[in-house]
Motif scaffolding. Sequence first.
Motif, PDB file in Angstrom:
ATOM      1  N   ARG A  79       0.797  -1.231   0.000  1.00 20.05           N
ATOM      2  CA  ARG A  79       0.000   0.000   0.000  1.00 20.05           C
ATOM      3  C   ARG A  79       0.829   1.282   0.000  1.00 20.05           C
ATOM      4  N   TYR A  88      -1.403   7.520  11.518  1.00 19.56           N
ATOM      5  CA  TYR A  88      -1.920   6.261  12.066  1.00 19.56           C
ATOM      6  C   TYR A  88      -1.969   6.337  13.583  1.00 19.56           C
ATOM      7  N   GLU A 106       1.229  -1.841   7.856  1.00 17.88           N
ATOM      8  CA  GLU A 106       0.610  -0.976   6.851  1.00 17.88           C
ATOM      9  C   GLU A 106      -0.917  -1.049   6.850  1.00 17.88           C
ATOM     10  N   ARG A 107      -1.482  -2.128   7.383  1.00 14.79           N
ATOM     11  CA  ARG A 107      -2.934  -2.311   7.346  1.00 14.79           C
ATOM     12  C   ARG A 107      -3.677  -1.381   8.289  1.00 14.79           C
ATOM     13  N   VAL A 109      -2.565   1.921   8.675  1.00 16.91           N
ATOM     14  CA  VAL A 109      -1.968   3.218   8.334  1.00 16.91           C
ATOM     15  C   VAL A 109      -2.781   3.866   7.213  1.00 16.91           C
ATOM     16  N   GLY A 110      -2.958   5.177   7.291  1.00 15.39           N
ATOM     17  CA  GLY A 110      -3.647   5.908   6.241  1.00 15.39           C
ATOM     18  C   GLY A 110      -2.765   6.961   5.601  1.00 15.39           C
ATOM     19  N   ASP A 279      -7.484  -4.342   7.914  1.00 15.53           N
ATOM     20  CA  ASP A 279      -7.266  -3.228   7.003  1.00 15.53           C
ATOM     21  C   ASP A 279      -8.451  -2.266   6.930  1.00 15.53           C
ATOM     22  N   HIS A 282      -7.090   1.041   7.781  1.00 17.93           N
ATOM     23  CA  HIS A 282      -6.415   1.694   6.651  1.00 17.93           C
ATOM     24  C   HIS A 282      -7.444   2.420   5.785  1.00 17.93           C
ATOM     25  N   LYS A 283      -8.525   1.731   5.475  1.00 14.88           N
ATOM     26  CA  LYS A 283      -9.546   2.299   4.589  1.00 14.88           C
ATOM     27  C   LYS A 283     -10.243   3.488   5.229  1.00 14.88           C
ATOM     28  N   ASN A 286      -8.025   6.600   5.314  1.00 15.31           N
ATOM     29  CA  ASN A 286      -7.981   7.257   4.005  1.00 15.31           C
ATOM     30  C   ASN A 286      -9.250   8.072   3.760  1.00 15.31           C
TER      31      ASN A 286
END
Length: 336
Positions: A79, A88, A106-107, A109-110, A279, A282-283, A286
């Motif tokens: 990503r 995050y 990373e899952r 993190v935005g 994740d 993450h979404k 964002n």
Amino acid sequence: MKAIGYRDAGPISAANALIEFETDIPQPGPKDLLVAVRGISVNPVDVKLRASAQPDSGSRILGFDAAGIVQEVGAAVTRFRPGDEVFYAGDITRPGTNAQFHVVDERIVGRKPASLGFAAAAGMPLTSITAWEILFDSLGLKAGAGTDESLLVIGGAGGVGSILIQLAKQLTGLTVIATASRDDTRAWVKKMGADHVVNHHNPLDKEIKTLGISPRYVASLTHTQQHFASTIELIKPRGQIALIDDPDVLDVSALKPKALSLSWEFMFARSMFQTDDMDAQHKLLNRVSDLLDDGTLLPTVNNHGGVLNVENLRAAHELQESGKVIGKTVLDGFGE
């Protein structure tokens, strides 16, 4: 690298409540990012851990919220890449963000909002995740669906309340009633978008009755035990209550006559247990980033405490413990 943490749990007034020390730069695992931390914020979880959670050995680095620049990526990362700006809320089972560098999966993190500096961006992740999960996981609301129901937010001027009010107004159309008692906190929650403000120093069922509103949803962000009886009295039958604090005792049998639902929100649960939908954070980060950049959401930072060092972090912890925090307190990172 430089880091700040603690060796012995205890009060912030202790001489060595927070200490700066040197430690190795962490190495990213397969799904990790190595981030150069440029901004951090202080949350209630930071002061709770420092006060009561003795490190297993050595020093524990504090901090969860962060914004910074990706330096390295693990072999399985898809990503992000070096140079990306991210924000995050971290993982309670891993070392914290009060350091020059930090590793994070990373899952969770935005993408950092382009419209915000690093410190301002660092004030948003943990509270945004918590508020989002309250609304759309715990309470089961649908973003964009609209509703003619109402939500009571107990503790509206804190970090979670500040963004929860906004998300509820902007994404669900709920009528939002927020609790606040001082002139400055009442003004703040109105700025965040609350339709009504009531005083939590008075019995909430009586305060709500004056509005002629019976909320179907309650987000109890502080003093749940104190307000529990009033909450049950004021909420609609088949209503839903979500809480984030740690009451000693709740008589859940009192929920039965109205067939009420009760759930705890704990934003670290997904990363702690490596859930299949990890994740989701993450979404949602964002999505929050986009909403901040297009002006739908307002940043909730209300205090910039300077650069990250022991003195400034101690002051931020003292402010958090005072019970008078409005919005979020942030600091700039150490830098390289």
